[in-house]
Design a protein around this motif. Structure first.
Motif, PDB file in Angstrom:
ATOM      1  N   UNK A   1       0.866  -1.710  -0.130  1.00 21.75           N
ATOM      2  CA  UNK A   1       0.643   0.326  -0.234  1.00 21.75           C
ATOM      3  C   UNK A   1       1.007   1.190  -0.361  1.00 21.75           C
ATOM      4  N   UNK A   2       2.037   1.014   0.730  1.00 19.81           N
ATOM      5  CA  UNK A   2       2.967   2.252   0.916  1.00 19.81           C
ATOM      6  C   UNK A   2       3.721   2.572  -0.617  1.00 19.81           C
ATOM      7  N   UNK A   3       3.429   1.501  -1.374  1.00 21.08           N
ATOM      8  CA  UNK A   3       4.333   1.900  -2.728  1.00 21.08           C
ATOM      9  C   UNK A   3       3.177   2.248  -4.231  1.00 21.08           C
ATOM     10  N   UNK A   4       1.829   1.902  -3.352  1.00 20.88           N
ATOM     11  CA  UNK A   4       1.018   1.872  -4.362  1.00 20.88           C
ATOM     12  C   UNK A   4       0.795   3.358  -3.976  1.00 20.88           C
ATOM     13  N   UNK A   5      -0.034   4.517  -2.922  1.00 26.43           N
ATOM     14  CA  UNK A   5       0.770   5.618  -2.608  1.00 26.43           C
ATOM     15  C   UNK A   5       1.287   6.924  -2.282  1.00 26.43           C
TER      16      UNK A   5
ATOM     17  N   UNK B   1       9.841   2.477   1.823  1.00 31.20           N
ATOM     18  CA  UNK B   1       9.623   2.212   1.150  1.00 31.20           C
ATOM     19  C   UNK B   1       9.112   3.461  -0.273  1.00 31.20           C
ATOM     20  N   UNK B   2       9.584   3.906  -0.992  1.00 28.50           N
ATOM     21  CA  UNK B   2       9.856   5.149  -1.436  1.00 28.50           C
ATOM     22  C   UNK B   2       8.184   5.307  -2.745  1.00 28.50           C
ATOM     23  N   UNK B   3       8.349   6.376  -2.763  1.00 28.71           N
ATOM     24  CA  UNK B   3       6.690   6.422  -4.668  1.00 28.71           C
ATOM     25  C   UNK B   3       7.563   5.944  -4.926  1.00 28.71           C
ATOM     26  N   UNK B   4       6.615   5.266  -6.412  1.00 30.02           N
ATOM     27  CA  UNK B   4       7.462   4.806  -7.255  1.00 30.02           C
ATOM     28  C   UNK B   4       5.328   4.480  -8.168  1.00 30.02           C
ATOM     29  N   UNK B   5       5.981   4.997  -9.953  1.00 26.53           N
ATOM     30  CA  UNK B   5       5.427   4.550 -10.850  1.00 26.53           C
ATOM     31  C   UNK B   5       4.361   3.304 -11.153  1.00 26.53           C
ATOM     32  N   UNK B   6       4.764   1.789 -10.566  1.00 26.49           N
ATOM     33  CA  UNK B   6       4.227   1.278 -10.813  1.00 26.49           C
ATOM     34  C   UNK B   6       3.254   0.883  -9.830  1.00 26.49           C
TER      35      UNK B   6
END
Length: 189
Positions: free
Chosen positions: A17-21, A84-89
């Motif tokens: 969820x962190x990666x998706x936000x 967990x950094x933000x990411x475009x995927x």
């Protein structure tokens, strides 16, 4: 988040969820109320390895999110920080996509919610966007002449000899003399 010797499934749901936000920090060994329970010192390295092994497993995550882990000692207790950094995927854990809303990991269900997730990611990141080729019909020389004439017009009343000036010098002089940057609009004819 509670974690004794191995991370539980909710740890990976939160990573997803962190990666998706917008990314974030996950602290294993810190309770929801902020009190530090810690993780066993000897288990900290195994917890970090377990996280990397699970997120790198294509049967667990559709795409492996980037994470950084470290052990930190706080008030004599060991805490594992997972960044967990933000990411475009768009990520899914065990085939389920999670999004972070307030303080909860929420399952993304339905086409509408999934579309909104993709649209939000698309608006935040441009790495995977393809921009159409833009053709300029005006030749460089003609464009330069139009810019020069637009910039010379406010300077005429000062009787400056601007015939040989480059457009960049004209632009700077025009902005200094008039106190504003000229608005240039080129029309394609």
């Amino acid at each position: 988040m509670r974690c004794r010797t191995t991370p539980e499934h909710d740890t990976f749901e939160t990573i997803c969820s962190f990666a998706n936000r917008q990314g974030g920090n996950l602290f294993l060994g810190v309770d929801d109320d902020g009190s530090i329970s810690g993780v066993p010192v000897r288990a900290a390295r195994n917890i970090q390895r377990s996280i990397v092994n699970v997120i790198s497993n294509p049967n667990q995550f559709n795409v492996a999110p980037v994470v950084e882990t470290e052990s930190v000692e706080v008030n004599g207790q060991t805490v594992v920080r997972v960044w967990v950094p933000a990411d475009p995927a768009v990520y899914a854990y065990k085939g389920v996509t999670y999004d972070r809303i307030a303080d909860a990991d929420v399952k993304v269900v339905g086409v509408e919610q999934m579309s909104l997730l993709y649209l939000r990611k698309q608006n935040e990141y441009s790495e995977r966007r393809v921009y159409p080729y833009v053709a300029i019909a005006v030749s460089r020389r003609r464009c330069r002449m139009e810019i020069s004439s637009m910039l010379r017009s406010p300077l005429r009343r000062y009787r400056l000899r601007t015939a040989t000036w480059a457009p960049s010098k004209l632009f700077k002089c025009c902005s200094l003399v008039t106190g504003t940057y000229p608005q240039l609009t080129l029309h394609n004819t």
